[in-house]
Scaffold this motif. Structure first.
Motif, PDB file in Angstrom:
ATOM      1  N   ASP A 133       0.961  -1.088  -0.009  1.00  0.00           N
ATOM      2  CA  ASP A 133       0.033  -0.059   0.137  1.00  0.00           C
ATOM      3  C   ASP A 133       0.855   1.135  -0.121  1.00  0.00           C
ATOM      4  O   ASP A 133       1.351   1.863   0.947  1.00  0.00           O
ATOM      5  CB  ASP A 133      -0.916  -0.155   1.099  1.00  0.00           C
ATOM      6  CG  ASP A 133      -1.714   1.228   1.257  1.00  0.00           C
ATOM      7  OD1 ASP A 133      -1.782   1.913   0.334  1.00  0.00           O
ATOM      8  OD2 ASP A 133      -2.547   1.552   2.297  1.00  0.00           O
ATOM      9  N   ALA A 177       0.190   4.029  -0.073  1.00  0.00           N
ATOM     10  CA  ALA A 177      -0.530   5.328   0.738  1.00  0.00           C
ATOM     11  C   ALA A 177      -0.368   5.120   2.176  1.00  0.00           C
ATOM     12  O   ALA A 177      -0.502   6.137   2.817  1.00  0.00           O
ATOM     13  CB  ALA A 177      -1.792   5.541   0.493  1.00  0.00           C
ATOM     14  N   VAL A 194       7.331   1.329  -5.726  1.00  0.00           N
ATOM     15  CA  VAL A 194       6.420   2.188  -4.998  1.00  0.00           C
ATOM     16  C   VAL A 194       7.459   2.698  -3.590  1.00  0.00           C
ATOM     17  O   VAL A 194       6.731   3.422  -2.847  1.00  0.00           O
ATOM     18  CB  VAL A 194       5.141   1.919  -4.940  1.00  0.00           C
ATOM     19  CG1 VAL A 194       4.306   1.815  -6.159  1.00  0.00           C
ATOM     20  CG2 VAL A 194       5.226   0.554  -3.926  1.00  0.00           C
ATOM     21  N   PHE A 205       7.283   6.507  -2.779  1.00  0.00           N
ATOM     22  CA  PHE A 205       6.456   7.210  -1.728  1.00  0.00           C
ATOM     23  C   PHE A 205       6.836   7.456  -0.584  1.00  0.00           C
ATOM     24  O   PHE A 205       6.499   8.168   0.240  1.00  0.00           O
ATOM     25  CB  PHE A 205       5.019   6.226  -1.684  1.00  0.00           C
ATOM     26  CG  PHE A 205       4.310   6.549  -2.738  1.00  0.00           C
ATOM     27  CD1 PHE A 205       3.064   7.311  -2.887  1.00  0.00           C
ATOM     28  CD2 PHE A 205       4.299   5.959  -4.086  1.00  0.00           C
ATOM     29  CE1 PHE A 205       2.233   7.635  -3.949  1.00  0.00           C
ATOM     30  CE2 PHE A 205       3.761   5.674  -5.454  1.00  0.00           C
ATOM     31  CZ  PHE A 205       2.532   6.557  -5.304  1.00  0.00           C
ATOM     32  N   THR A 214       8.564   5.997 -10.429  1.00  0.00           N
ATOM     33  CA  THR A 214       8.115   4.888  -9.662  1.00  0.00           C
ATOM     34  C   THR A 214       7.633   4.055 -10.819  1.00  0.00           C
ATOM     35  O   THR A 214       7.650   4.348 -11.988  1.00  0.00           O
ATOM     36  CB  THR A 214       7.235   5.350  -8.549  1.00  0.00           C
ATOM     37  OG1 THR A 214       6.931   4.316  -7.843  1.00  0.00           O
ATOM     38  CG2 THR A 214       5.978   6.025  -9.114  1.00  0.00           C
ATOM     39  N   ALA A 242       1.745   3.482 -10.739  1.00  0.00           N
ATOM     40  CA  ALA A 242       1.782   4.655  -9.614  1.00  0.00           C
ATOM     41  C   ALA A 242       2.256   6.067  -9.591  1.00  0.00           C
ATOM     42  O   ALA A 242       2.112   6.759  -9.014  1.00  0.00           O
ATOM     43  CB  ALA A 242       2.474   4.119  -8.192  1.00  0.00           C
ATOM     44  N   ALA A 297       1.171   8.641 -11.774  1.00  0.00           N
ATOM     45  CA  ALA A 297       0.084   9.943 -11.523  1.00  0.00           C
ATOM     46  C   ALA A 297      -0.234   9.920 -10.083  1.00  0.00           C
ATOM     47  O   ALA A 297      -0.461  10.909  -9.671  1.00  0.00           O
ATOM     48  CB  ALA A 297      -1.000   9.476 -12.344  1.00  0.00           C
ATOM     49  N   ARG A 298      -0.276   8.906  -9.276  1.00  0.00           N
ATOM     50  CA  ARG A 298      -0.568   8.991  -7.926  1.00  0.00           C
ATOM     51  C   ARG A 298       0.354   9.739  -7.262  1.00  0.00           C
ATOM     52  O   ARG A 298       0.231  10.403  -6.264  1.00  0.00           O
ATOM     53  CB  ARG A 298      -0.972   7.557  -7.373  1.00  0.00           C
ATOM     54  CG  ARG A 298      -1.513   7.651  -5.860  1.00  0.00           C
ATOM     55  CD  ARG A 298      -1.742   6.105  -5.653  1.00  0.00           C
ATOM     56  NE  ARG A 298      -2.486   6.227  -4.336  1.00  0.00           N
ATOM     57  CZ  ARG A 298      -2.662   4.899  -3.644  1.00  0.00           C
ATOM     58  NH1 ARG A 298      -2.561   3.661  -4.362  1.00  0.00           N
ATOM     59  NH2 ARG A 298      -3.333   5.002  -2.401  1.00  0.00           N
ATOM     60  N   LEU A 299       1.755   9.420  -7.536  1.00  0.00           N
ATOM     61  CA  LEU A 299       2.810  10.034  -6.716  1.00  0.00           C
ATOM     62  C   LEU A 299       2.982  11.262  -7.103  1.00  0.00           C
ATOM     63  O   LEU A 299       3.088  12.429  -6.216  1.00  0.00           O
ATOM     64  CB  LEU A 299       4.126   9.322  -7.263  1.00  0.00           C
ATOM     65  CG  LEU A 299       5.603   9.815  -6.627  1.00  0.00           C
ATOM     66  CD1 LEU A 299       5.560   9.657  -5.043  1.00  0.00           C
ATOM     67  CD2 LEU A 299       6.783   9.300  -7.333  1.00  0.00           C
ATOM     68  N   GLU A 344       0.586  13.301  -7.862  1.00  0.00           N
ATOM     69  CA  GLU A 344      -0.624  14.065  -7.224  1.00  0.00           C
ATOM     70  C   GLU A 344      -0.602  14.151  -5.759  1.00  0.00           C
ATOM     71  O   GLU A 344      -0.790  15.394  -5.189  1.00  0.00           O
ATOM     72  CB  GLU A 344      -2.021  13.312  -7.390  1.00  0.00           C
ATOM     73  CG  GLU A 344      -3.197  13.865  -6.854  1.00  0.00           C
ATOM     74  CD  GLU A 344      -4.537  12.858  -6.960  1.00  0.00           C
ATOM     75  OE1 GLU A 344      -5.400  13.283  -6.660  1.00  0.00           O
ATOM     76  OE2 GLU A 344      -4.289  11.834  -7.735  1.00  0.00           O
ATOM     77  N   ARG A 345       0.139  13.142  -5.083  1.00  0.00           N
ATOM     78  CA  ARG A 345       0.294  13.269  -3.644  1.00  0.00           C
ATOM     79  C   ARG A 345       1.388  14.138  -3.348  1.00  0.00           C
ATOM     80  O   ARG A 345       1.621  14.911  -2.226  1.00  0.00           O
ATOM     81  CB  ARG A 345       0.347  11.746  -3.347  1.00  0.00           C
ATOM     82  CG  ARG A 345       0.486  11.860  -1.576  1.00  0.00           C
ATOM     83  CD  ARG A 345       0.553  10.063  -1.246  1.00  0.00           C
ATOM     84  NE  ARG A 345       1.003  10.160   0.278  1.00  0.00           N
ATOM     85  CZ  ARG A 345       1.226   9.131   0.970  1.00  0.00           C
ATOM     86  NH1 ARG A 345       1.292   8.063   0.186  1.00  0.00           N
ATOM     87  NH2 ARG A 345       1.294   9.090   2.246  1.00  0.00           N
TER      88      ARG A 345
END
Length: 315
Positions: free
Chosen positions: A76, A78, A104, A107, A122, A126, A128-130, A132-133
């Motif tokens: 996970d 996140a 990941v 993160f 990464t 993942a 786009a998520r990295l 964004e976060r």
């Protein structure tokens, strides 16, 4: 001896953890001496790795004396990173310790703020998520790894192996790194980046879009040598109006959409047939071998020949 501390947090991915253990622990210098001492450390003595429980011989104090710290991926990404871990990593960075992440694990590294203002990568799923976060991180989803000097990041698990071999070459030269690569049954360098592993998806048209009939026709006609004028004529619009409406509804232009459709067809043929590369380019609708190669490399990140070598089935 160079000390490598591998940080195992709860939810650690087994393959990401085993990669640095295998590669660094087996690396030998010219005289046969071990090049690295590898220490697995964790917040608590036992780490939940999903399919099994890992006992870590070292606590977080191992980070204080390490020359290199490796951050494996987590199931996970996140998941909350303990404040004690963040503080230890920042402290290590302040002493000049090299810190690298696998998949990941980026993160975890990004959570420390050490990647702010820096380029990083990464796993492509993942990326786009990295971004964004952690908007202060310049995320590059196309490369296998990024070397910022002190801070390094890699893509998926296999790219973690690329990164480890790169670190060995930085530390001990190409000869030692080549030996480590042979032990891992791995080339010292792989051609291309992550783009070659990603099937280029077409931007979807919104439900009820007036472009849907045109998109179907483009998909069916991708093998033809179509021009923008041909597409506009079929749509019954001027090229200017078509470009504007197409971009509004799909986020791209008709020709770019068509090029991606052709490249997807070419990837399938390169994987599943022995047909010549130039013939494949002609079949999928590119006007010349040069145009095919240039567009393929632009979208996929490697050449048609290299793609076939990496992905063609032997059956």
């Amino acid at each position: 001896m160079h000390i490598v501390a591998v940080l195992a947090l709860d939810g650690v991915i087994a393959f990401d953890l085993s990669t640095p253990l295998e590669v660094f622990a087996r690396t030998r210098l010219a005289g046969g001496a071990a090049a690295y001492e590898v220490r697995v450390c964790a917040v608590a003595p036992e780490v939940d790795a999903g399919a099994f429980v890992l006992r870590a011989p070292w606590g977080l104090e191992a980070l204080d004396t390490a020359d290199t710290i490796i951050l494996p991926g987590l199931a996970d990404p996140a998941a909350h990173v303990p404040e004690e871990v963040v503080a230890r990593l920042r402290s290590a960075a302040g002493r000049g310790t090299r810190i690298a992440s696998i998949c990941v694990g980026a993160f975890v590294l990004a959570a420390t703020g050490l990647l702010d203002g820096r380029r990083a990568t990464t796993h492509w799923l993942a990326a786009a998520r990295l971004a964004e976060r952690f908007p202060a991180v310049d995320v590059d989803p196309d490369v296998l790894y990024v070397d910022n000097g002190q801070f390094l990041t890699s893509a998926g698990a296999a790219a973690g192996l690329d990164l480890c071999l790169h670190l060995i070459r930085r530390d001990h030269g190409s000869a030692v790194a080549a030996d480590a690569a042979r032990l891992s049954v791995m080339p010292l360098e792989r051609e291309g980046g992550q783009a070659q592993f990603v099937v280029p998806e077409q931007p979807p048209a919104p439900l009820g879009s007036t472009m849907e009939p045109l998109l179907r026709w483009l998909g069916e006609s991708a093998g033809r040598d179509l021009t923008m004028a041909d597409i506009a004529a079929h749509a019954g619009m001027s090229t200017r109006t078509l470009n504007r409406r197409f971009r509004e509804q799909t986020g791209t232009t008709p020709l770019r959409w068509l090029h991606r459709a052709r490249v997807r067809q070419a990837q399938h043929l390169l994987e599943s047939t022995a047909e010549g590369v130039d013939r494949i380019g002609e079949r999928v609708g590119f006007g010349s071998p040069t145009a095919f190669r240039e567009r393929f490399k632009q979208i996929v990140g490697t050449s048609p020949h290299a793609y076939r070598h990496a992905f063609r089935s032997t059956r």
